[in-house]
Design an enzyme around this catalytic site. Sequence first.
Site, mmCIF file in Angstrom:
data_model
loop_
_atom_site.group_PDB
_atom_site.id
_atom_site.type_symbol
_atom_site.label_atom_id
_atom_site.label_comp_id
_atom_site.label_asym_id
_atom_site.label_seq_id
_atom_site.Cartn_x
_atom_site.Cartn_y
_atom_site.Cartn_z
ATOM 1 N N ARG A 85 0.990 -1.103 0.009
ATOM 2 C CA ARG A 85 0.061 -0.007 -0.053
ATOM 3 C C ARG A 85 0.771 1.465 0.051
ATOM 4 O O ARG A 85 1.734 1.308 0.870
ATOM 5 C CB ARG A 85 -1.007 0.018 1.420
ATOM 6 N N ARG A 96 -7.068 -0.816 -3.401
ATOM 7 C CA ARG A 96 -5.772 -0.942 -2.440
ATOM 8 C C ARG A 96 -5.503 -2.362 -2.113
ATOM 9 O O ARG A 96 -6.397 -3.262 -2.044
ATOM 10 C CB ARG A 96 -6.073 -0.135 -1.235
ATOM 11 N N ASP A 99 -6.166 -2.216 3.403
ATOM 12 C CA ASP A 99 -6.317 -0.616 4.171
ATOM 13 C C ASP A 99 -6.667 -1.293 5.710
ATOM 14 O O ASP A 99 -7.521 -2.038 5.838
ATOM 15 C CB ASP A 99 -7.605 -0.361 3.460
ATOM 16 N N ASP A 101 -7.801 0.568 9.004
ATOM 17 C CA ASP A 101 -8.314 1.776 9.949
ATOM 18 C C ASP A 101 -8.542 1.444 11.217
ATOM 19 O O ASP A 101 -9.104 0.551 11.637
ATOM 20 C CB ASP A 101 -9.657 2.442 8.950
#
Length: 166
Positions: A85, A96, A99, A101
């Site tokens: 990434r 992507r 990811d 988060d």
Amino acid sequence: METAYIALGANIPSPVGTPRQTLDAALLRLAELGHLTAQSSYYETAPVGYSDQPTFLNAAAALETDLAPEDLLNHLLEIERSFGRDRTHGIPNGPRTLDLDLILYGDRILNIENLQLPHPRMAERSFVLLPLAEIAPDRIHPQLVKTMKQLLHDLTNHDLTDQDLT
């Protein structure tokens, strides 16, 4: 130790393989940062924002950790980079390899340059709430004072209402 909730997503191959293989490997890496106490099922979801891309595979994980939120975020970003990434290039909300988060960190409310807790858009994203409600349905959002299950219900009913009006 605090419990951090992390949303995972991928929709293109990474150096370790398919999005499913990437999420499997990322969960192993997350476990190195503390104790992984829960992991959701994988959910296939449509892209949000930029739609000309493959379907996403999303999940959520609960991690007990003694890392500070900023340190945990730095580790998450390093894991993303190790899976290919590059946040400095690419289309916003585009494809992507991985990811990660940071969605919640205990009951912490934080607003600094690179990190907002709880994640500011979590209540608007079914691809976050669906897996989160699976592993922590009664977890209360520290600002909205609603459970993950309630937030998902509110979002689902809102989406249905919007569809009925068109």
